[in-house]
Design an enzyme around this catalytic site. Sequence first.
Site, PDB file in Angstrom:
ATOM      1  N   LYS A  76      41.823 -32.852 -35.090  1.00 21.48           N
ATOM      2  CA  LYS A  76      41.478 -32.306 -33.780  1.00 21.48           C
ATOM      3  C   LYS A  76      40.999 -30.855 -33.818  1.00 21.48           C
ATOM      4  O   LYS A  76      41.120 -30.118 -32.843  1.00 21.48           O
ATOM      5  CB  LYS A  76      42.632 -32.461 -32.762  1.00 21.48           C
ATOM      6  CG  LYS A  76      43.247 -33.824 -32.698  1.00 21.48           C
ATOM      7  CD  LYS A  76      42.300 -34.993 -32.734  1.00 21.48           C
ATOM      8  CE  LYS A  76      41.534 -35.256 -31.485  1.00 21.48           C
ATOM      9  NZ  LYS A  76      40.663 -36.484 -31.661  1.00 21.48           N
TER      10      LYS A  76
ATOM     11  N   THR B  72      36.301 -31.734 -36.256  1.00 19.35           N
ATOM     12  CA  THR B  72      35.786 -32.433 -37.441  1.00 19.35           C
ATOM     13  C   THR B  72      34.438 -33.114 -37.173  1.00 19.35           C
ATOM     14  O   THR B  72      33.483 -32.947 -37.932  1.00 19.35           O
ATOM     15  CB  THR B  72      36.799 -33.528 -37.861  1.00 19.35           C
ATOM     16  OG1 THR B  72      38.117 -33.020 -37.705  1.00 19.35           O
ATOM     17  CG2 THR B  72      36.555 -33.998 -39.269  1.00 19.35           C
TER      18      THR B  72
ATOM     19  N   TRP C 117      32.279 -32.673 -34.841  1.00 16.44           N
ATOM     20  CA  TRP C 117      31.251 -31.675 -34.507  1.00 16.44           C
ATOM     21  C   TRP C 117      30.707 -31.050 -35.796  1.00 16.44           C
ATOM     22  O   TRP C 117      29.491 -30.997 -36.030  1.00 16.44           O
ATOM     23  CB  TRP C 117      31.920 -30.632 -33.621  1.00 16.44           C
ATOM     24  CG  TRP C 117      31.050 -29.626 -32.979  1.00 16.44           C
ATOM     25  CD1 TRP C 117      29.694 -29.636 -32.888  1.00 16.44           C
ATOM     26  CD2 TRP C 117      31.515 -28.457 -32.306  1.00 16.44           C
ATOM     27  NE1 TRP C 117      29.278 -28.523 -32.193  1.00 16.44           N
ATOM     28  CE2 TRP C 117      30.373 -27.786 -31.822  1.00 16.44           C
ATOM     29  CE3 TRP C 117      32.766 -27.897 -32.052  1.00 16.44           C
ATOM     30  CZ2 TRP C 117      30.461 -26.584 -31.116  1.00 16.44           C
ATOM     31  CZ3 TRP C 117      32.857 -26.716 -31.348  1.00 16.44           C
ATOM     32  CH2 TRP C 117      31.711 -26.077 -30.888  1.00 16.44           C
TER      33      TRP C 117
ATOM     34  N   SER D   8      37.910 -34.937 -44.580  1.00 14.30           N
ATOM     35  CA  SER D   8      39.313 -35.347 -44.705  1.00 14.30           C
ATOM     36  C   SER D   8      40.259 -34.363 -44.026  1.00 14.30           C
ATOM     37  O   SER D   8      40.007 -33.164 -43.984  1.00 14.30           O
ATOM     38  CB  SER D   8      39.680 -35.456 -46.190  1.00 14.30           C
ATOM     39  OG  SER D   8      41.021 -35.855 -46.317  1.00 14.30           O
ATOM     40  N   HIS D   9      41.366 -34.949 -43.531  1.00 16.45           N
ATOM     41  CA  HIS D   9      42.463 -34.118 -43.016  1.00 16.45           C
ATOM     42  C   HIS D   9      43.603 -34.043 -44.038  1.00 16.45           C
ATOM     43  O   HIS D   9      44.663 -33.507 -43.749  1.00 16.45           O
ATOM     44  CB  HIS D   9      43.056 -34.719 -41.742  1.00 16.45           C
ATOM     45  CG  HIS D   9      42.094 -35.028 -40.650  1.00 16.45           C
ATOM     46  ND1 HIS D   9      41.116 -34.164 -40.248  1.00 16.45           N
ATOM     47  CD2 HIS D   9      41.982 -36.119 -39.831  1.00 16.45           C
ATOM     48  CE1 HIS D   9      40.445 -34.708 -39.239  1.00 16.45           C
ATOM     49  NE2 HIS D   9      40.947 -35.888 -38.976  1.00 16.45           N
TER      50      HIS D   9
ATOM     51  N   ARG E  46      41.082 -24.564 -35.721  1.00 12.94           N
ATOM     52  CA  ARG E  46      41.086 -24.456 -34.249  1.00 12.94           C
ATOM     53  C   ARG E  46      42.425 -23.893 -33.811  1.00 12.94           C
ATOM     54  O   ARG E  46      43.453 -24.167 -34.480  1.00 12.94           O
ATOM     55  CB  ARG E  46      40.903 -25.843 -33.634  1.00 12.94           C
ATOM     56  CG  ARG E  46      40.747 -25.838 -32.119  1.00 12.94           C
ATOM     57  CD  ARG E  46      40.557 -27.257 -31.587  1.00 12.94           C
ATOM     58  NE  ARG E  46      40.104 -27.236 -30.211  1.00 12.94           N
ATOM     59  CZ  ARG E  46      39.934 -28.326 -29.468  1.00 12.94           C
ATOM     60  NH1 ARG E  46      40.169 -29.531 -29.985  1.00 12.94           N
ATOM     61  NH2 ARG E  46      39.528 -28.230 -28.213  1.00 12.94           N
TER      62      ARG E  46
ATOM     63  N   TYR F 256      36.612 -23.165 -34.628  1.00 15.85           N
ATOM     64  CA  TYR F 256      36.103 -23.963 -33.503  1.00 15.85           C
ATOM     65  C   TYR F 256      35.634 -23.032 -32.381  1.00 15.85           C
ATOM     66  O   TYR F 256      34.554 -23.212 -31.808  1.00 15.85           O
ATOM     67  CB  TYR F 256      37.239 -24.870 -32.998  1.00 15.85           C
ATOM     68  CG  TYR F 256      36.915 -25.742 -31.815  1.00 15.85           C
ATOM     69  CD1 TYR F 256      36.558 -27.075 -31.973  1.00 15.85           C
ATOM     70  CD2 TYR F 256      36.980 -25.248 -30.508  1.00 15.85           C
ATOM     71  CE1 TYR F 256      36.283 -27.883 -30.873  1.00 15.85           C
ATOM     72  CE2 TYR F 256      36.696 -26.035 -29.409  1.00 15.85           C
ATOM     73  CZ  TYR F 256      36.353 -27.353 -29.590  1.00 15.85           C
ATOM     74  OH  TYR F 256      36.071 -28.143 -28.495  1.00 15.85           O
TER      75      TYR F 256
ATOM     76  N   SER G 119      25.636 -30.168 -29.084  1.00 16.72           N
ATOM     77  CA  SER G 119      26.465 -29.728 -27.953  1.00 16.72           C
ATOM     78  C   SER G 119      27.436 -30.858 -27.602  1.00 16.72           C
ATOM     79  O   SER G 119      27.167 -32.037 -27.857  1.00 16.72           O
ATOM     80  CB  SER G 119      25.584 -29.411 -26.740  1.00 16.72           C
ATOM     81  OG  SER G 119      25.051 -30.618 -26.218  1.00 16.72           O
TER      82      SER G 119
ATOM     83  N   MET H  37      26.640 -34.895 -27.770  1.00 19.71           N
ATOM     84  CA  MET H  37      27.398 -35.773 -28.670  1.00 19.71           C
ATOM     85  C   MET H  37      28.224 -36.783 -27.870  1.00 19.71           C
ATOM     86  O   MET H  37      28.406 -37.922 -28.297  1.00 19.71           O
ATOM     87  CB  MET H  37      28.295 -34.947 -29.594  1.00 19.71           C
ATOM     88  CG  MET H  37      27.503 -34.250 -30.692  1.00 19.71           C
ATOM     89  SD  MET H  37      28.546 -33.417 -31.904  1.00 19.71           S
ATOM     90  CE  MET H  37      29.419 -34.766 -32.686  1.00 19.71           C
TER      91      MET H  37
END
Length: 297
Positions: free
Chosen positions: A61, A64, A66, A108-109, A130, A195, A230, A234
């Site tokens: 969150k 990613t 974007w 990847s997270h 973020r 972000y 934007s 998206m």
Amino acid sequence: MSVSGYALSDPDGQSLQGMVAIDGFPLPTFRMEPMQRGEVIKSIRSWTIRDDDILLATAPKSGTHWAHEILSMLHRGKAETISERFTLLEATTEQEFASAPSPRVLTSHLPLRLLPDNAISKIKIVLVLRNPKDLVVSKYHHMLGMRSYDYTGAFKHFLQWFLEDKLPYGSWFQYVREMEAIMDTEPDRICMVHYEDLKQNGIEQIKKIAQFLSVDADDQFCQAIYDCCSFENMAVKKLPPKDLQDKIWKPGCSFYRKGIIGDWKTHFTVAESEMFDEILAQRMTGSKLKFRFSDRS
Ligand code: PPS
């Protein structure tokens, strides 16, 4: 590494089901039976990395999708939205991973210890961060909205899980600190983007990423990418086909939710915000990272 099923239950009796844990580290199962997904994720460390791979590293969150879209446009040399969507490294299989054409953006997270062994020492990393208050709100809505979690709990309990590192992908604090350590030791191999900066100063950030990846991108191209990526664009163009969208999300919910800075103010009480600030200060002691919680600062 041990693999086990994983679930959470809050004081109101609401539960978050269907996850897997690798040595106690909680992860989503991505439409696989938990044990099977756990075995795939365990194997990732031995997957083969290519020299021209790029790692897009994000805590969930953080922006990613974007950032992935921006990288994809820089690589293709075209500010043009294509319908194709990416799959997280941990949601794929070794076969899919190995057959993807170069240059690959490995998104990847996962924390460093679960990534391919040589990824960290070899390839370039784009890191998107973020502010964690907006991040936890976004994560809350993600879990409320996705059918697979079957979750309807209250934010106050969810926030507690976040602060206790119990949610999928574990500790946000540890993730960020591990990434910061790479920035300290190998600043040339990692490009960090916030972000909030992408939101407010996007063209400059896109230029910074292009430079880092040695991609030619003049002002006009960066502006075109910024416009094309934007939130509004998206949210329409990158949405999955309706049948898939309805299968994944509850009615009225979507991956593209608000895309703003400061939505946490509509969820946190003053007491929760103060508690969060204190915990953040404690757990980030010694960190040089600064997070922006408002679009006015
Ligand atoms: S995931 O599921 O972890 O991969 O999610 P991730 O992509 O990291 O983050 C989702 C949040 O990013 C918002 N988003 C955007 N914000 C601004 N501009 C663009 N183009 C954009 N695309 C996605 C998305 O709406 C989620 O944030 P919230 O706060 O929930 O709206």
